[in-house]
Design a protein around this motif. Structure first.
Motif, short mmCIF file in Angstrom:
data_model
loop_
_atom_site.label_atom_id
_atom_site.label_comp_id
_atom_site.label_asym_id
_atom_site.label_seq_id
_atom_site.Cartn_x
_atom_site.Cartn_y
_atom_site.Cartn_z
N THR A 154 6.43 10.36 5.68
CA THR A 154 5.54 10.17 4.64
C THR A 154 5.49 8.59 4.13
OG1 THR A 154 6.84 10.99 2.97
CG2 THR A 154 5.24 12.24 3.88
N GLN A 155 6.24 7.82 4.44
CA GLN A 155 6.46 6.31 3.88
C GLN A 155 5.46 5.56 4.59
OE1 GLN A 155 8.61 6.18 1.29
NE2 GLN A 155 9.62 4.53 2.29
N ALA A 170 14.63 7.34 2.30
CA ALA A 170 14.20 7.12 1.16
C ALA A 170 13.93 8.14 0.07
CB ALA A 170 12.78 6.34 1.27
N ARG A 226 4.97 2.56 5.22
CA ARG A 226 5.19 1.50 6.24
C ARG A 226 5.77 2.11 7.73
NH1 ARG A 226 9.98 -0.24 8.42
NH2 ARG A 226 11.03 1.16 7.12
N GLU A 227 6.34 3.35 7.82
CA GLU A 227 6.50 3.91 8.97
C GLU A 227 5.42 4.51 9.42
OE1 GLU A 227 10.41 6.55 10.19
OE2 GLU A 227 10.05 6.32 7.96
N SER A 230 15.15 8.08 10.24
CA SER A 230 13.87 8.00 9.61
C SER A 230 14.21 7.21 8.00
CB SER A 230 13.09 9.14 9.39
OG SER A 230 11.78 9.13 8.72
N SER A 231 13.43 6.35 7.99
CA SER A 231 13.32 5.59 6.54
C SER A 231 12.64 6.72 5.57
CB SER A 231 12.82 4.38 6.48
OG SER A 231 11.26 4.31 6.74
N SER A 232 11.72 7.64 6.09
CA SER A 232 11.11 8.35 5.13
C SER A 232 12.18 9.42 4.57
CB SER A 232 10.07 9.30 5.99
OG SER A 232 8.92 8.60 6.14
#
Length: 286
Positions: free
Chosen positions: A249-250, A13, A252-253, A8-10
Motif C-alpha cells: 500500500t506504500q 513501514a 512509492r512501492e 517490502s517497505s509497506s
C-alpha cells in the motif's frame, strides 16, 4: 500474533508506524520504559524491542500497554492497526489454514471496486481469465502441494468464477500481460488447456479487456520476468511469492510495480500477434 519479516517497505513501514505510536503513548503518559514494563508485567527490554519495531506486540501486549498509559479507550483502534500490519504479509500456511475459499472470497470486494486492474503473470493465467477446469487443476495442485488441511476446491472454484462478472459488468478496465510460457505450462491436461486458451481468445474480444503476450524470443533489454503481481488502481498491489502473499500500500512501492508493468508492456504484443501466439499454443496441444 507475529508477522514474518518481509523486505517490502509497506510491511516494514506499517510495523514502524505502530511502534512509533506506542512509544508516543508512553511518552505522553510520562512513563519511562522501565515504568511501563513494571506496570505491564514484563521486562524493560521488551518495551524497547516493541518501540524499535524489533518485536511485534500481541493483542494482549497492546491491551497492557494502553492500560499502563491510562488510555484504554484506544484499544480497539490499536488492535485494528495491529491487524492491518499483520495482514500486510500472509504466509500461505496461515492464509489457507481454513481452506482456499476464504482467501478468494476476501478479495472479491477489492476486485469489484477497482476501476483499472493491471496484472502480470509469468507462470499462470490470472484468475479473472481462468476457466473452471483450469482453476480446478490449479487449486487442486495448491491444495496438495501446500498441504491445505481443508478440501474446499469446488467452493473456491465457484467463488473465482463468480468474481468474473466484473469482466462484463460495470465501468472496469483490465490490462493483462502474460509471458508466452504461461500459454504452454500445462494445468489439467490437453483438453483443459485447449479450453483455457480458447477462452483467452474470447476474452480478448471484450471491450473491458486488453491482453498482451510477451513473445519468447523478444529482446528483453533488462525487462526480465518477475514475480506475479496485480495492481488495483493506484491504491494497492498484491504479489504472490513462494512463501506467502504480500499486500503493498506504500505509494512509492506501488509506483515501482506500475513502472515495471509499463516496461513489460512495451515489449509485449497485442491483437493479431497475441492471438497467433495463443493459437500456436493450442495447435501444439491438438
Amino acid at each position: 500474533m507475529s508477522t514474518p519479516h518481509s523486505s517490502s517497505s509497506s510491511a516494514q513501514a506499517a510495523r514502524q508506524a505502530l511502534a512509533a505510536r506506542l512509544r508516543d503513548l508512553r511518552l505522553d503518559a510520562h512513563l519511562t520504559s522501565r515504568a511501563l514494563a513494571a506496570l505491564a508485567g514484563w521486562h524493560e527490554a521488551k518495551t524497547s524491542r516493541i518501540e524499535h519495531g524489533k518485536k511485534q506486540p500481541s493483542e494482549g501486549d497492546i491491551a497492557a500497554w494502553v492500560q499502563a498509559c491510562g488510555v484504554p479507550g484506544l484499544l480497539p483502534e490499536l488492535i485494528a492497526e495491529l491487524r492491518a500490519v499483520d495482514s500486510a504479509w500472509l504466509d500461505w500456511r496461515r492464509a489457507e489454514k481454513s481452506g482456499l475459499t476464504h482467501l478468494n472470497a476476501a478479495v472479491r470486494e477489492l476486485y469489484e471496486r477497482t476501476k483499472v486492474y493491471r496484472s502480470y503473470c509469468q507462470d499462470v493465467i490470472p484468475g479473472l481469465l481462468q476457466t473452471a477446469g483450469y482453476t480446478t487443476a490449479t487449486l487442486a495442485a495448491i491444495r496438495d502441494g501446500r498441504r491445505v488441511p481443508v478440501d474446499d476446491v469446488a467452493e473456491a472454484v465457484a467463488e473465482r468464477m463468480a468474481r468474473q462478472h466484473i469482466l462484463y459488468e460495470g465501468n472496469h478496465r483490465f490490462v493483462f500481460i502474460l509471458e508466452a510460457a504461461v500459454l504452454t505450462y500445462r494445468r489439467g491436461g490437453p483438453e483443459v488447456m485447449i479450453g483455457q486458451l480458447g477462452y483467452l481468445l474470447e476474452a480478448m474480444a471484450l471491450p473491458s479487456v486488453s491482453l498482451a503476450v510477451i513473445p519468447p524470443n523478444v529482446e528483453r533489454a533488462g525487462r526480465w520476468p518477475v514475480e506475479n503481481f496485480y495492481i488495483f488502481d493506484d491504491a494497492q498491489a498484491n504479489v504472490e511469492l513462494v512463501s506467502g502473499f504480500l499486500t503493498i500500500t506504500q505509494p512509492r512501492e506501488i509506483a515501482m510495480y506500475a513502472e515495471t508493468f509499463t516496461r513489460l508492456h512495451e515489449i509485449a504484443v497485442f491483437g493479431r500477434q497475441a492471438r497467433a501466439l495463443i493459437k500456436s499454443a493450442m495447435d501444439s496441444l491438438e
